[in-house]
Design an enzyme around this catalytic site. Structure first.
Site, short mmCIF file in Angstrom:
data_model
loop_
_atom_site.label_atom_id
_atom_site.label_comp_id
_atom_site.label_asym_id
_atom_site.label_seq_id
_atom_site.Cartn_x
_atom_site.Cartn_y
_atom_site.Cartn_z
N ASP A 1 -4.04 27.24 22.81
CA ASP A 1 -2.84 27.50 21.99
C ASP A 1 -2.08 28.75 22.45
OD1 ASP A 1 -3.53 25.27 20.59
OD2 ASP A 1 -4.12 26.29 18.75
N CYS B 1 0.34 12.80 20.63
CA CYS B 1 1.48 13.72 20.44
C CYS B 1 1.86 14.31 21.78
CB CYS B 1 1.18 14.77 19.38
SG CYS B 1 0.16 16.11 19.93
N ILE C 1 -8.23 21.70 27.92
CA ILE C 1 -8.45 21.10 26.60
C ILE C 1 -7.56 19.86 26.41
CG2 ILE C 1 -8.51 21.49 24.09
CD1 ILE C 1 -10.44 23.34 25.61
N ARG D 1 6.88 25.08 12.41
CA ARG D 1 5.55 24.55 12.07
C ARG D 1 4.51 25.65 12.10
NH1 ARG D 1 2.90 21.04 15.90
NH2 ARG D 1 1.28 21.33 14.38
N ARG E 1 -5.06 12.75 22.11
CA ARG E 1 -5.73 13.28 20.92
C ARG E 1 -6.41 12.20 20.06
NH1 ARG E 1 -2.16 18.10 18.45
NH2 ARG E 1 -4.22 18.80 17.83
N PRO E 2 -7.44 11.57 20.61
CA PRO E 2 -8.15 10.54 19.84
C PRO E 2 -8.95 11.16 18.69
CG PRO E 2 -9.31 10.99 21.90
CD PRO E 2 -8.04 11.79 21.95
N VAL E 3 -9.42 10.28 17.77
CA VAL E 3 -10.24 10.77 16.64
C VAL E 3 -11.63 10.15 16.65
CG1 VAL E 3 -8.34 11.43 15.09
CG2 VAL E 3 -9.16 9.06 15.09
N ASP E 4 -12.04 9.61 17.82
CA ASP E 4 -13.35 8.94 17.90
C ASP E 4 -14.51 9.84 17.46
OD1 ASP E 4 -12.51 10.32 20.30
OD2 ASP E 4 -14.29 9.56 21.30
N LEU E 5 -14.44 11.12 17.82
CA LEU E 5 -15.56 12.02 17.49
C LEU E 5 -15.59 12.32 15.99
CD1 LEU E 5 -15.29 14.41 20.58
CD2 LEU E 5 -16.97 12.59 20.20
N ARG F 1 -0.80 15.98 12.37
CA ARG F 1 -2.10 15.44 12.77
C ARG F 1 -3.24 15.91 11.88
NH1 ARG F 1 -3.09 13.09 17.22
NH2 ARG F 1 -5.22 13.78 16.93
N LYS G 1 -2.21 29.38 10.52
CA LYS G 1 -1.91 27.97 10.21
C LYS G 1 -3.17 27.13 10.33
CE LYS G 1 -0.14 25.18 13.66
NZ LYS G 1 -0.98 23.99 13.89
N ASN G 2 -3.92 27.33 11.44
CA ASN G 2 -5.04 26.44 11.72
C ASN G 2 -6.26 26.70 10.84
OD1 ASN G 2 -3.46 25.15 13.51
ND2 ASN G 2 -4.47 25.93 15.36
C1 LIG Z 1 -4.57 22.16 13.23
C2 LIG Z 1 -5.47 22.70 14.30
O1 LIG Z 1 -6.41 23.41 14.01
N1 LIG Z 1 -5.18 22.35 15.55
C3 LIG Z 1 -5.95 22.90 16.62
C4 LIG Z 1 -7.16 22.03 16.88
O2 LIG Z 1 -6.70 20.72 17.17
P1 LIG Z 1 -7.73 19.51 17.18
O3 LIG Z 1 -8.75 19.73 16.15
O4 LIG Z 1 -6.91 18.27 17.12
O5 LIG Z 1 -8.36 19.66 18.63
P2 LIG Z 1 -9.84 19.33 19.09
O6 LIG Z 1 -10.62 20.59 19.21
O7 LIG Z 1 -10.40 18.25 18.24
O8 LIG Z 1 -9.58 18.73 20.55
C5 LIG Z 1 -10.26 19.23 21.68
C6 LIG Z 1 -10.38 18.13 22.72
O9 LIG Z 1 -11.25 17.11 22.21
C7 LIG Z 1 -10.63 15.85 22.32
N2 LIG Z 1 -11.09 15.01 21.20
C8 LIG Z 1 -11.00 15.48 19.93
C9 LIG Z 1 -11.40 14.71 18.85
C10 LIG Z 1 -11.92 13.42 19.12
O10 LIG Z 1 -12.30 12.67 18.21
N3 LIG Z 1 -12.01 12.99 20.40
C11 LIG Z 1 -11.61 13.76 21.46
O11 LIG Z 1 -11.70 13.35 22.61
C12 LIG Z 1 -9.13 16.17 22.24
O12 LIG Z 1 -8.33 15.13 22.77
C13 LIG Z 1 -9.05 17.43 23.06
O13 LIG Z 1 -9.06 17.11 24.43
O14 LIG Z 1 -7.90 22.56 17.97
C14 LIG Z 1 -7.18 22.60 19.22
C15 LIG Z 1 -8.13 23.12 20.29
O15 LIG Z 1 -8.46 24.44 20.05
C16 LIG Z 1 -5.93 23.46 19.06
O16 LIG Z 1 -5.17 23.37 20.23
C17 LIG Z 1 -5.10 23.00 17.87
O17 LIG Z 1 -4.08 23.95 17.61
C1 LIG Z 2 -1.56 22.01 18.71
C2 LIG Z 2 -1.38 22.74 17.61
O1 LIG Z 2 -1.35 22.26 16.33
P1 LIG Z 2 -1.68 20.77 15.83
O2 LIG Z 2 -3.13 20.54 16.10
O3 LIG Z 2 -1.39 20.86 14.38
O4 LIG Z 2 -0.79 19.84 16.60
C3 LIG Z 2 -1.21 24.21 17.67
O5 LIG Z 2 -1.34 24.87 16.62
O6 LIG Z 2 -0.94 24.73 18.78
#
Ligand SMILES: CC(=O)N[C@H]1[C@@H](OP(=O)(O)OP(=O)(O)OC[C@H]2O[C@@H](n3ccc(=O)[nH]c3=O)[C@H](O)[C@@H]2O)O[C@H](CO)[C@@H](O)[C@@H]1O
Ligand SMILES: C=C(OP(=O)(O)O)C(=O)O
Length: 429
Positions: A316, A126, A338, A408, A131-135, A102, A22-23
């Site tokens: 995960d 969630c 994480i 999902r 899960r911010p998107v600042d980065l 997301r 999926k990812n």
């Molecule tokens: C669809 C998908 O591939 N989802 C995966 C992806 O989620 P996703 O890409 O959302 O996870 P990230 O690797 O970005 O998140 C890792 C950490 O960084 C933090 N963070 C992230 C972005 C940001 O802008 N700011 C910030 O602080 C997050 O809150 C978290 O604590 O990687 C995660 C970590 O391996 C997995 O659990 C999810 O299954």
């Molecule tokens: C957290 C997961 O997915 P998503 O980032 O799509 O929420 C996941 O695949 O375990």
């Protein structure tokens, strides 16, 4: 709403085919926005996240066709998905669509790289954390995009195109790395992405982008160097095997005992999980066909594990490992590093008789001799499947509610487990 009924106590024996990840499938589908040509993806899993993303991409003007349901009665093959973003008709990703998943926020990168603008709803938190998107936004700003947050949307503009730059992620982020990688492929000049995520799904995306004509060096390392090109072309790409699905079924077998071939699983992409399963008492062997996992007779040994970015133990699989450790012969400790709130399974596992104490980010699990079936439900994907693992070993019947979380991320979960002897069925409606 569908539910899954499991009557525990059966060993698992046989073969489980592992689906495409999926990812990896999600960012690969999003990468189709980078080119006017057709991108053909094979081994795409049948998941609700995939069909939701197809709908979201359709809204931007991508023609999506999905073919190849199955070959033979019981051999499930992945789908073939053809995506053609000949013209992008809408650069806005509205709240109603982004809030359903997301990862759809990542469309911001190819939209701004190809069209010079994107307006994408912020995804919000969630069940597993804020899960911010600042980065992700920082990466696009480094590439020269101007970003404003307006009425819940990230409004991103780069009318003269993106420019190569140094992007240093203070924290490893999978989504941030996908976004930086996709955006940099069409930027003018060279981009260096430092502290990049090394997850196999990032490498899978990079390999596909290279086939599309992107110039990327450093695959599999924490420094990716991308030299921008003016256009990308279509290609064919097979989605990498799902290491999280494989790890989940490995934990099911470690829980019930038995002997199962995880067909198509890639051991080199899940070494940390395999090491933990070996410590727990499972016998693992890599074969040409995948990974064989056995546990016969001996009990489950307790483990101490901390989640970490790849190649560490994946977050995960944290919930699934906790499900397994509920029956260990002793005390296990699992620390989640994480996501700050990824423990929704603790209370539900307790309903089956598990003894788990949560202190901050560390769960202490006292293994018990007996779990007992109960109605349970969870609020996220991996938490839900941890309940399935516990239910497979519980006495009596467990009803897992809110199966849409499982749908999902797990293709045909009940059929795959039932084929190996589990007493499991979906109750529709
Ligand atoms: C669809 C998908 O591939 N989802 C995966 C992806 O989620 P996703 O890409 O959302 O996870 P990230 O690797 O970005 O998140 C890792 C950490 O960084 C933090 N963070 C992230 C972005 C940001 O802008 N700011 C910030 O602080 C997050 O809150 C978290 O604590 O990687 C995660 C970590 O391996 C997995 O659990 C999810 O299954
Ligand atoms: C957290 C997961 O997915 P998503 O980032 O799509 O929420 C996941 O695949 O375990």
């Amino acid at each position: 709403m569908d539910r899954i009924r499991i009557t525990g106590g059966r060993e698992l024996n046989g073969t489980i085919p592992i689906s495409g990840a999926k990812n990896a499938a999600l960012p690969l589908m999003i990468a189709s926005l980078l080119t006017e040509d057709e991108l053909t993806l094979t081994n795409v899993p049948r998941l609700s996240d995939v069909s939701n993303l197809a709908r979201i991409l359709g809204n931007h003007g991508v023609d999506v066709t999905i073919a190849g349901k199955r070959s033979g009665d019981d051999v499930l093959m992945g789908q073939t998905v053809r995506l053609a973003a000949r013209s992008i008709v809408d650069t806005t990703a509205p709240y109603e669509l982004v809030s359903t998943m997301r990862a759809s926020f990542w469309v911001i990168a190819p939209l701004v790289a190809r069209m010079g603008r994107a307006k994408v709803s912020l995804p919000g938190g969630c069940a597993i954390g804020t899960r911010p998107v600042d980065l992700l936004l920082m990466a696009l700003e480094r590439l020269g995009a101007k970003i404003e947050i307006d009425a819940g949307y990230a409004v991103c503009e780069a009318p003269n195109g993106l420019k190569g730059a140094e992007i240093d992620f203070g924290k490893v982020t999978v989504g941030g790395t996908h976004v930086a990688l996709m955006a940099a492929t069409l930027a003018d000049g060279t981009t260096v992405i430092r502290n990049a995520a090394r997850e196999p799904e990032v490498t899978d995306l990079a390999e596909c982008l290279i086939k599309m004509g992107a110039r990327i060096k450093g695959l599999g390392t924490d420094t990716l160097e991308v030299t921008g090109v003016t256009r990308l072309k279509g290609t064919h790409h097979a989605v990498v095997a799902d290491r999280i699905e494989a790890g989940t079924y490995a934990m099911c077998v470690a829980m019930t005992g038995g002997d199962v071939l995880l067909e198509g699983a890639r051991p080199e992409l899940m070494q940390a999980a395999l090491d933990v399963l070996t410590q727990a008492g499972a016998e693992i062997s890599a074969t040409n066909a995948g990974i064989r996992i056995k546990r016969n007779g001996a009990g489950i040994s307790p483990v101490t594990v901390t989640t970490a970015p790849f190649p560490g133990f994946p977050t995960d699989l944290q919930a699934q490992l906790m499900g397994l450790m509920t029956r260990a012969q002793g005390t296990s400790r699992i620390t989640e590093t994480i996501f700050e709130n990824r423990f929704m399974h603790v209370q539900e596992l307790a309903r089956l008789g598990a003894h788990i104490h949560l202190d901050g980010q560390t769960a202490t699990i006292e293994g018990v001799d007996v779990l007992k079936g109960a109605p349970v439900m969870a609020t996220d994907l991996r938490a839900s499947v941890s309940l399935v693992i516990a239910a497979l070993a519980a006495q009596g019947e467990t009803l897992v509610n809110r199966v849409y979380h499982l749908d999902r991320g797990f293709e045909n979960l009940e059929a795959k487990l039932a084929a190996c002897g589990a007493q499991i069925e979906r109750i529709s409606g």
